[in-house]
Scaffold this active site. Structure first.
Site, PDB file in Angstrom:
ATOM      1  CD  GLU A   1      -2.802  -1.066  -0.622  1.00  0.00           C
ATOM      2  OE1 GLU A   1      -3.639  -1.973  -0.720  1.00  0.00           O
ATOM      3  OE2 GLU A   1      -1.672  -1.224  -0.129  1.00  0.00           O
TER       4      GLU A   1
ATOM      5  CG  ASP B   1       1.456  -0.852   1.610  1.00  0.00           C
ATOM      6  OD1 ASP B   1       2.590  -0.732   2.108  1.00  0.00           O
ATOM      7  OD2 ASP B   1       1.029  -1.920   1.143  1.00  0.00           O
TER       8      ASP B   1
ATOM      9  CG  HIS C   1       2.339   0.598  -2.209  1.00  0.00           C
ATOM     10  ND1 HIS C   1       2.918  -0.226  -3.143  1.00  0.00           N
ATOM     11  CD2 HIS C   1       1.297  -0.110  -1.694  1.00  0.00           C
ATOM     12  CE1 HIS C   1       2.254  -1.369  -3.193  1.00  0.00           C
ATOM     13  NE2 HIS C   1       1.267  -1.327  -2.311  1.00  0.00           N
TER      14      HIS C   1
ATOM     15  CG  HIS D   1      -1.441  -2.432   4.094  1.00  0.00           C
ATOM     16  ND1 HIS D   1      -1.858  -2.649   2.807  1.00  0.00           N
ATOM     17  CD2 HIS D   1      -2.317  -3.111   4.910  1.00  0.00           C
ATOM     18  CE1 HIS D   1      -2.961  -3.412   2.828  1.00  0.00           C
ATOM     19  NE2 HIS D   1      -3.251  -3.693   4.083  1.00  0.00           N
TER      20      HIS D   1
ATOM     21  CD  GLU E   1      -0.585  -5.699   2.000  1.00  0.00           C
ATOM     22  OE1 GLU E   1      -1.617  -6.008   1.415  1.00  0.00           O
ATOM     23  OE2 GLU E   1       0.125  -4.715   1.653  1.00  0.00           O
TER      24      GLU E   1
END
Ligand code: LER
Ligand code: MN
Length: 272
Positions: free
Chosen positions: A154, A187, A190, A213, A248
């Site tokens: 990740e 994700d 991010h 995510h 998440e």
């Protein structure tokens, strides 16, 4: 088929972090199944902390899979990571992750390397840290292969690491490994900080994308921020992604609402 998952943290030290369920596996699995999720993503304090027989029974009872296991407990609890200046701590970080890969393998799930990648600081240059990260990903990616699952790497935003922040840079880094069993965990939180376009980036990463995510711009459930989730899902469909959209996210305004909004958004975006 793209699948749905929701996160459960078993790590007290992660309090305030982006996980939806906090009250243990039993209630998390019961609630996730009731809402219609395909799987849970588990953030354990260690591999040894998981009662495998009990988890197997719980998953069977509720018809759930495990989407992934996080490894960040090694950082939050012990302050270990893969690019630490102390070789003994780098090794402890690696063995902590290896044990979670063995646990996850039993559940046909991948392990995630997020915060355990660490960052370059003090005497450790970025070049050096990236060499250590590559060595660890090659070793641990090969270890995961025996279970028929990838290892997930990740890329984190600039406030969490200075190693790799953008998905295409991370994909290029993974391409240069002597191991093709490490996939990207993208994700969206991010990505919202680092990318020009979430959808175009996912298309550019193509087959490297292993897990998502599923978080809105403010790290709340999809639909509670300003991310163009329809464009993201269209891009994932275009690249033939068949992994998990995993919530998440921060449990805001509360666990129940965050979980329900996540599955509602997934159902809207991916009608069955
Ligand atoms: C972990 O999946 C993650 O996204 C990180 O921000 C946690 O520090
Ligand atoms: Mn994440």
């Amino acid at each position: 088929m793209i699948k749905s998952a929701i996160t459960v943290s078993l790590v007290a030290q992660a309090k305030g972090g982006p996980f939806v369920y906090w009250q243990g596996l039993e209630s998390a699995c019961a609630d996730a199944a009731r809402l219609g999720f395909d799987a849970v993503e588990i953030f354990p304090p260690s591999a040894a902390a998981i009662d495998r027989l009990a988890l197997r029974a719980l998953l069977a009872k509720h018809g759930l899979a495990v989407a992934a296991f996080g490894t960040g407990g090694g950082w939050l609890i012990h302050r270990w990571h893969l690019t630490h200046p102390d070789a003994a701590i780098r090794q402890q970080a690696r063995e902590f992750i290896r044990a979670i890969i063995d646990l996850a393998g039993e559940f046909k799930a991948p392990a995630i390397i997020g915060s355990m990648q660490g960052k370059a600081e003090g005497e450790v240059s970025r070049e050096q840290a990236l060499v250590w990260l590559a060595e660890a990903l090659e070793d641990l990616g090969a270890h995961a292969r025996q279970y028929g699952v990838p290892l997930l790497y990740e890329a984190l935003n600039r406030y969490e690491t200075n190693l790799l922040n953008r998905q295409t840079d991370a994909a290029q880094f993974l391409e240069n490994l002597h191991n093709d069993n490490v996939k990207l965990l993208c994700d969206l939180f991010h990505m919202n900080i680092e990318e020009t376009s979430n959808a175009e980036t996912l298309k550019a990463c193509g087959q490297s994308v292993g897990h998502v995510h599923f978080a809105d711009s403010n790290r709340r459930a999809i639909g509670f921020g300003h991310t163009d989730a329809a464009a993201v899902v269209a891009a994932l469909q275009e690249i033939g992604f068949n992994g998990y959209l995993s919530g998440e996210i921060l449990p805001l305004p509360d666990t129940e609402t965050a979980a329900a909004q996540t599955i509602r958004a997934i159902r809207q975006l991916l009608p069955r």
